[in-house]
Write an enzyme that holds these catalytic residues in place. Sequence first.
Site, PDB file in Angstrom:
ATOM      1  CG  HIS A 106      -1.834   1.161   1.268  1.00  0.00           C
ATOM      2  ND1 HIS A 106      -2.917   1.251   0.421  1.00  0.00           N
ATOM      3  CD2 HIS A 106      -1.820   2.307   1.992  1.00  0.00           C
ATOM      4  CE1 HIS A 106      -3.543   2.395   0.644  1.00  0.00           C
ATOM      5  NE2 HIS A 106      -2.889   3.049   1.584  1.00  0.00           N
ATOM      6  CB  THR A 169      11.699   4.488  -6.417  1.00  0.00           C
ATOM      7  OG1 THR A 169      11.394   5.199  -7.612  1.00  0.00           O
ATOM      8  CG2 THR A 169      13.113   3.980  -6.500  1.00  0.00           C
ATOM      9  CD  GLU A 171       4.191   1.302  -4.072  1.00  0.00           C
ATOM     10  OE1 GLU A 171       3.722   0.340  -4.690  1.00  0.00           O
ATOM     11  OE2 GLU A 171       3.641   2.413  -4.033  1.00  0.00           O
TER      12      GLU A 171
HETATM   13  C1  GRF Z   1       0.991   0.668  -6.125  1.00  0.00           C
HETATM   14  O1  GRF Z   1       1.180   1.990  -5.741  1.00  0.00           O
HETATM   15  C2  GRF Z   1       0.597  -0.174  -4.946  1.00  0.00           C
HETATM   16  O2  GRF Z   1       1.174   0.252  -3.753  1.00  0.00           O
HETATM   17  C3  GRF Z   1      -0.899   0.030  -4.897  1.00  0.00           C
HETATM   18  O3  GRF Z   1      -1.304   0.052  -6.245  1.00  0.00           O
HETATM   19  C4  GRF Z   1      -0.215   0.501  -7.046  1.00  0.00           C
HETATM   20  C5  GRF Z   1       0.030  -0.536  -8.100  1.00  0.00           C
HETATM   21  O4  GRF Z   1       0.977  -0.108  -9.036  1.00  0.00           O
HETATM   22  N1  GRF Z   1      -1.551  -0.985  -4.117  1.00  0.00           N
HETATM   23  P1  GRF Z   1       1.573  -1.122 -10.084  1.00  0.00           P
HETATM   24  O5  GRF Z   1       0.384  -1.704 -10.863  1.00  0.00           O
HETATM   25  O6  GRF Z   1       2.298  -2.188  -9.352  1.00  0.00           O
HETATM   26  O7  GRF Z   1       2.454  -0.307 -10.957  1.00  0.00           O
END
Ligand code: GRF
Length: 216
Positions: A106, A169, A171
Amino acid sequence: MSFRVVVLISGRGTNLQALIDAAESYAVIGVVCDRPDALGLRIASDNDIPYSVVARRDFSSRVEQRAALDRVCDQFSPDLLCLAGFMQILEANFVEKHSDTLVNIHPSLLPKFPGLDTHARALAAQEKYHGATVHFVDTVVDAGPIIAQASTPIALTDSEDSLAARVLTLEHELYPWCVNRIAEGMVWRDGGTTKFHQSLKIPSHFRTFPISESSE
Ligand code: GRF
């Protein structure tokens, strides 16, 4: 046999790509998606990862769609299900069935800013820090025992876009780190808390919850 990870997506799939690229102790063996046009499906096919699309419009009711989702996930025989931008609210029985093996990322420092528009809300609240959280999933949206967080200071010059890019980044580093450690048995869920093996080395820029407990 390697630790089998299935990633659930709805959109562009950059976290899926990061999970594929940084897999050390697991393999992404399947992708499940609720949108036939999701960009992330291309990432799955480019990496020869089997995927299933379980779109709401292909089922006469939400209950049927959710039952199909459950079946499709089971067919992959996953060791871990990773929600990565999966935009459906999961049924309580699905969450309970997978409670020890279902994680989410998240884009906020939970418990702050569950839900949508986290970057704009962090800016509006004049937070000093923002970031990302990986957690085990509970039936309440964006809740459950936190595994780890990565944070970044918010600059006065930050816009929603600049902040979102920086958090993304983070994440991409945080999520695979957590999944590798779960696959190695260094991190696990114990009811309402996350447990960490005593020999786990936590990168100094990550914060874990609760702070490093030993196993036995
Ligand atoms: C990310 O920001 C994640 O934290 C949220 O949804 C977004 C997904 O991005 N749950 P992606 O599809 O992985 O680029």
